[in-house]
Write a protein that holds these residues in place. Structure first.
Motif: not given
Length: 378
Positions: A199-222
């Motif tokens: 079995e192929k070792p499961q590659v952990p999902a790459a974490r998103s950039n915190p700054e990118e997440l903050k930018r997307k969060t502000v955009s969706l809330l607005e």
């Protein structure tokens, strides 16, 4: 005078080469007494062709006509073309003597005295004439050793069959087929060995950039504060694919909502209640987000004096829906370092719950925790 002018033109270098050659042809024709050097080539008639053929072959004039008339079928003699030659005759073959299908001339090979073709008999290719009085011979090397078979005049008994009984094998039993003594090799089917698939070792999902997440969060809330569509906001938050970031989404929603003019208290409370009901946010996400905002409430209240009261209304709605309890309210109050802001926050919570039809039941069910919150101000 004209021909002198033509001579000058034939040597003029400015004249086109084609015209020069035409002028030279005229001059050469005049010098030859207007007789062309080469005979003009033109199409010949059928009569001219046959006349030339008769001269070439040394035949009398009209011989080709008589030959062609003789080959014509009965009743076709009257159907003659120009020059007396028959036309539209089936099977006439070539038009010239010597061509395929044409009748041969007298004196040519294959002709009899009556000027008729003599058919030649041919043997089929590969056929041989039968040998008379010759017996077939056999190769003695093909016979078994020790056989006294006479090969002269008669065929061998091996070919014609002898009168004796056939030789049986030693192990033959009457009424039964002889048993084969040769062992038949058994072909073993290869056993397919199934190797364990690593079995192929499961590659952990790459974490998103915190700054990118903050930018997307502000955009969706607005966008949510503009259109106020809960399902669309839910879909945008799920597309973040970062549940660990949800507490910060809670904190940012409260912060942006209270910073609006007028404050978006009701939209923020509805959004948090909807996400909790749809099991997108957990109670832990709501608790962590509110605690983080409470720790910053003192700095925010300096610019927004009504922020503690508005924050209290949001908490009261979450308590009424069961997303929070007064134990968590106690922890939130302890995060506020300023006593004045702390009292304003608790007063807003109690006022909103008491004014709700179901609020008194919530206060009675959590009376010890409510009393613990009141003791913070003594």
């Amino acid at each position: 005078m004209y021909f002198n002018r033509l001579k000058e033109l034939s040597t003029n270098p400015q004249l086109v080469a084609r015209l020069k050659f035409l002028v030279r042809d005229v001059l050469d024709l005049r010098a030859n007494n207007w007789v062309p050097r080469r005979e003009e080539v033109k199409a010949k008639t059928i009569n001219e062709i046959h006349s030339e053929a008769e001269k070439t072959l040394g035949l009398r004039p009209g011989a080709t006509l008589s030959i062609r008339n003789a080959r014509a079928p009965p009743g076709a003699q009257g159907n003659l073309g120009p020059g007396g030659y028959p036309i539209n005759r089936p099977g006439t073959g070539g038009m010239m003597p010597g061509m395929p299908g044409a009748r041969k001339m007298p004196g040519m090979p294959g002709m009899d005295n009556d000027i008729w073709e003599v058919p030649r008999s041919r043997m089929p290719r590969g056929a041989q004439q039968p040998l008379i009085g010759k017996s077939p011979s056999l190769n003695t090397r093909l016979l078994p050793q020790g056989s006294n078979v006479s090969m002269s005049g008669r065929s061998s008994a091996l070919l014609q069959g002898s009168g004796g009984p056939p030789v049986r094998p030693s192990g033959y039993v009457s009424g039964m087929e002889p048993v084969s003594q040769v062992p038949v090799p058994v072909k073993l089917s290869p056993t397919s060995t199934v190797l364990p698939v690593a079995e192929k070792p499961q590659v952990p999902a790459a974490r998103s950039n915190p700054e990118e997440l903050k930018r997307k969060t502000v955009s969706l809330l607005e966008e949510y504060f503009s259109v106020r569509i809960l399902d669309e906001a839910l879909q945008c938050i799920e597309e973040l694919k970062s549940p660990a970031f949800y507490p910060e989404v809670v904190e940012k929603a409260i912060s942006l909502g209270l910073d609006k003019s007028p404050p978006r208290v009701e939209p923020v409370a509805q959004l948090l209640e909807h996400l909790f009901a749809k099991k997108v946010f957990t109670a832990s996400d709501l608790a962590t987000g509110c605690l983080n905002f409470a720790s910053q409430l003192e700095d925010l209240a300096m610019d927004l004096p009504k922020a503690p009261a508005n924050f209290g209304e949001i908490i009261s709605k979450l308590v009424l829906t069961g997303a929070m309890d007064f134990k968590l309210v106690n922890e939130i109050l302890q995060k506020v370092t300023d006593d004045l802001y702390e009292k304003d926050l608790f007063a807003a919570i109690m006022k909103a719950i008491s004014s709700s039809p179901t609020g008194q039941g919530v206060l009675d069910s959590q009376a010890p925790d409510v009393e613990a919150c009141k003791n913070l101000f003594q």
